[in-house]
Motif scaffolding. Structure first.
Motif, PDB file in Angstrom:
ATOM      1  N   TYR A  50      17.864  -4.194  41.799  1.00  0.00           N
ATOM      2  CA  TYR A  50      18.604  -5.035  40.839  1.00  0.00           C
ATOM      3  C   TYR A  50      17.946  -5.663  39.824  1.00  0.00           C
ATOM      4  O   TYR A  50      18.201  -6.011  38.700  1.00  0.00           O
ATOM      5  N   GLU A  51      16.757  -6.418  40.151  1.00  0.00           N
ATOM      6  CA  GLU A  51      15.769  -6.791  39.297  1.00  0.00           C
ATOM      7  C   GLU A  51      15.486  -5.911  38.234  1.00  0.00           C
ATOM      8  O   GLU A  51      15.360  -6.122  37.105  1.00  0.00           O
ATOM      9  N   GLN A  52      15.126  -4.552  38.614  1.00  0.00           N
ATOM     10  CA  GLN A  52      14.752  -3.644  37.662  1.00  0.00           C
ATOM     11  C   GLN A  52      16.040  -3.247  36.637  1.00  0.00           C
ATOM     12  O   GLN A  52      15.841  -3.005  35.487  1.00  0.00           O
ATOM     13  N   ALA A  53      17.217  -3.337  37.353  1.00  0.00           N
ATOM     14  CA  ALA A  53      18.144  -2.694  36.511  1.00  0.00           C
ATOM     15  C   ALA A  53      18.588  -3.720  35.449  1.00  0.00           C
ATOM     16  O   ALA A  53      18.882  -3.524  34.330  1.00  0.00           O
ATOM     17  N   ALA A  54      18.591  -5.156  35.843  1.00  0.00           N
ATOM     18  CA  ALA A  54      18.743  -6.214  34.845  1.00  0.00           C
ATOM     19  C   ALA A  54      17.727  -6.326  33.792  1.00  0.00           C
ATOM     20  O   ALA A  54      18.077  -6.479  32.847  1.00  0.00           O
ATOM     21  N   ALA A  55      16.545  -5.653  34.245  1.00  0.00           N
ATOM     22  CA  ALA A  55      15.449  -5.571  33.166  1.00  0.00           C
ATOM     23  C   ALA A  55      15.866  -4.467  32.222  1.00  0.00           C
ATOM     24  O   ALA A  55      15.688  -4.656  31.043  1.00  0.00           O
ATOM     25  N   ALA A  56      16.367  -3.461  32.648  1.00  0.00           N
ATOM     26  CA  ALA A  56      16.567  -2.272  31.919  1.00  0.00           C
ATOM     27  C   ALA A  56      17.798  -2.377  30.874  1.00  0.00           C
ATOM     28  O   ALA A  56      17.888  -2.358  29.972  1.00  0.00           O
ATOM     29  N   THR A  69       7.238 -10.660  30.780  1.00  0.00           N
ATOM     30  CA  THR A  69       8.573 -10.988  30.659  1.00  0.00           C
ATOM     31  C   THR A  69       9.375  -9.773  31.063  1.00  0.00           C
ATOM     32  O   THR A  69      10.596  -9.996  32.036  1.00  0.00           O
ATOM     33  N   ILE A  70       9.180  -8.663  30.502  1.00  0.00           N
ATOM     34  CA  ILE A  70      10.167  -7.697  30.937  1.00  0.00           C
ATOM     35  C   ILE A  70       9.105  -6.312  31.129  1.00  0.00           C
ATOM     36  O   ILE A  70       8.653  -6.097  30.079  1.00  0.00           O
ATOM     37  N   LYS A  71       9.300  -5.453  32.039  1.00  0.00           N
ATOM     38  CA  LYS A  71       8.225  -4.667  32.423  1.00  0.00           C
ATOM     39  C   LYS A  71       8.844  -3.242  32.144  1.00  0.00           C
ATOM     40  O   LYS A  71       8.909  -2.525  32.955  1.00  0.00           O
ATOM     41  N   VAL A  72       9.374  -2.963  31.152  1.00  0.00           N
ATOM     42  CA  VAL A  72       9.929  -1.817  30.536  1.00  0.00           C
ATOM     43  C   VAL A  72       8.963  -1.010  29.573  1.00  0.00           C
ATOM     44  O   VAL A  72       8.187  -1.714  28.801  1.00  0.00           O
ATOM     45  N   TYR A 116       8.621   2.571  43.861  1.00  0.00           N
ATOM     46  CA  TYR A 116       9.940   2.479  43.877  1.00  0.00           C
ATOM     47  C   TYR A 116      10.395   1.665  42.489  1.00  0.00           C
ATOM     48  O   TYR A 116      10.434   0.698  42.425  1.00  0.00           O
ATOM     49  N   ASN A 117      10.368   2.718  41.588  1.00  0.00           N
ATOM     50  CA  ASN A 117      10.615   2.295  40.037  1.00  0.00           C
ATOM     51  C   ASN A 117      11.936   2.700  39.693  1.00  0.00           C
ATOM     52  O   ASN A 117      12.458   3.941  40.105  1.00  0.00           O
ATOM     53  N   LEU A 118      12.373   2.376  38.504  1.00  0.00           N
ATOM     54  CA  LEU A 118      13.919   2.575  38.046  1.00  0.00           C
ATOM     55  C   LEU A 118      13.577   3.574  36.646  1.00  0.00           C
ATOM     56  O   LEU A 118      12.583   3.272  35.970  1.00  0.00           O
ATOM     57  N   ARG A 119      14.125   4.718  36.673  1.00  0.00           N
ATOM     58  CA  ARG A 119      14.007   5.792  35.450  1.00  0.00           C
ATOM     59  C   ARG A 119      15.274   5.609  34.907  1.00  0.00           C
ATOM     60  O   ARG A 119      16.398   5.828  35.587  1.00  0.00           O
ATOM     61  N   PHE A 120      15.463   5.416  33.586  1.00  0.00           N
ATOM     62  CA  PHE A 120      16.790   5.479  32.894  1.00  0.00           C
ATOM     63  C   PHE A 120      16.652   6.296  31.623  1.00  0.00           C
ATOM     64  O   PHE A 120      15.488   6.328  30.869  1.00  0.00           O
ATOM     65  N   PHE A 121      17.772   6.698  31.101  1.00  0.00           N
ATOM     66  CA  PHE A 121      17.823   7.303  29.746  1.00  0.00           C
ATOM     67  C   PHE A 121      19.094   6.642  29.087  1.00  0.00           C
ATOM     68  O   PHE A 121      20.143   6.234  29.578  1.00  0.00           O
ATOM     69  N   GLU A 179      22.259  -9.942  48.488  1.00  0.00           N
ATOM     70  CA  GLU A 179      21.087  -9.573  48.044  1.00  0.00           C
ATOM     71  C   GLU A 179      20.956  -8.753  46.750  1.00  0.00           C
ATOM     72  O   GLU A 179      20.087  -7.705  46.637  1.00  0.00           O
ATOM     73  N   THR A 180      22.038  -8.825  46.067  1.00  0.00           N
ATOM     74  CA  THR A 180      22.202  -8.487  44.664  1.00  0.00           C
ATOM     75  C   THR A 180      22.390  -9.413  43.656  1.00  0.00           C
ATOM     76  O   THR A 180      22.156 -10.587  43.766  1.00  0.00           O
ATOM     77  N   CYS A 181      22.244  -8.916  42.423  1.00  0.00           N
ATOM     78  CA  CYS A 181      22.123  -9.894  41.375  1.00  0.00           C
ATOM     79  C   CYS A 181      23.328  -9.610  40.202  1.00  0.00           C
ATOM     80  O   CYS A 181      23.952  -8.616  39.948  1.00  0.00           O
ATOM     81  N   SER A 182      23.897 -10.821  39.548  1.00  0.00           N
ATOM     82  CA  SER A 182      24.815 -10.697  38.421  1.00  0.00           C
ATOM     83  C   SER A 182      24.168 -11.127  37.292  1.00  0.00           C
ATOM     84  O   SER A 182      23.493 -12.186  37.403  1.00  0.00           O
ATOM     85  N   GLN A 183      24.594 -10.460  36.032  1.00  0.00           N
ATOM     86  CA  GLN A 183      23.690 -10.902  35.024  1.00  0.00           C
ATOM     87  C   GLN A 183      24.662 -10.949  33.801  1.00  0.00           C
ATOM     88  O   GLN A 183      25.348 -10.034  33.521  1.00  0.00           O
TER      89      GLN A 183
END
Length: 251
Positions: A50-56, A69-72, A116-121, A179-183
């Motif tokens: 969820y932290e990675q998704a929020a960053a994305a 600040t943001i590791k993308v 364990y990283n998020l990949r997105f398009f 254990e999740t996040c709202s943004q």
């Protein structure tokens, strides 16, 4: 005359019984420890995703970010390019489009699961709101660590909440599983009173001590090298206690 066998257990039998009980207890302890570790790993992975998704979601290709600040970063798929072609064949219709590939590196402090990283398009033309502390525009990130799902309403005393494309939201209600996040985005108004987090079903139940003000919100502002990143990070913990990032990391 009736014979009664009053023979008890021998010392050897007692020792053997104790050894068997110890072995069984040892197996149960091993299973319990393994289960506890697995649950902790699952919770860590859930929070990390969820932290990675929020960053994305908050990433904007037109803005230069500090690496802390943001590791993308670009997911290079073809030499120096991160351009990919995505196609989907639904038999009656075939879709084909060009997109850009990115990845979000781990943001948590845990050293395990480094891959364990998020990949997105996505298309780089998408309009995603960017936080700007200089104009009072922030991302409000609320993490739930209560052990249960929370129905939270964001009540703005002043200012405005908005979504990723900066469309205004009026007192949005959000379900935040454990254990999740709202943004959500938030634009600060002119008043010292900002907003408060309340129970969706009962607005009299407030998370924390009450409304956030321009003074009280400062402790929740994420900062890198003393500079505000534009993120307001709030952790809701047991007893609905609110902690900032530093307090949460200390436990």
């Amino acid at each position: 005359m009736k014979n009664t066998n009053k023979k008890g257990m021998t010392l050897v039998e007692v020792i053997i019984s104790m050894c068997i009980l110890a072995a069984i207890a040892g197996m149960f302890i091993t299973i319990a420890v393994a289960a506890k570790k697995k649950n902790a790993d699952t919770a860590q992975r859930s929070r990390e995703m969820y932290e990675q998704a929020a960053a994305a979601e908050s990433f904007n290709t037109s803005v230069k970010y500090d690496t802390d600040t943001i590791k993308v970063s670009k997911l290079l798929t073809n030499g120096p390019s991160n351009s990919v072609k995505i196609s989907a064949d639904f038999k009656t219709i075939k879709l084909e489009t060009n997109a850009s590939a990115y990845k979000v590196t781990r943001r948590g402090k845990d050293g395990n699961d480094k891959d364990y990283n998020l990949r997105f398009f996505r298309s780089d033309n998408v309009n995603i709101a960017t936080p700007d502390p200089s104009t009072g525009k922030y991302w409000v990130k609320v993490f739930n660590h209560t052990g249960m799902s929370l129905d939270v309403t964001y009540l703005a005393n002043d200012g405005t909440f908005f979504d990723l494309k900066e469309s205004p939201l009026t007192n949005p209600g959000v379900v935040i599983p454990n254990e999740t996040c709202s943004q959500l985005g938030y634009q600060v108004g002119s008043s010292a009173e900002l907003f408060k987090l309340v129970d969706y079903n009962d607005n009299s139940i407030t998370f924390g001590s009450g409304s956030f003000t321009k003074d009280s919100i400062e402790k929740f502002m994420e900062k890198v090298n003393g500079n505000k990143t534009g993120n307001i990070i709030i952790h809701i913990c047991d007893g609905l206690e609110l902690k900032n990032e530093e307090e949460y990391e200390k436990g």
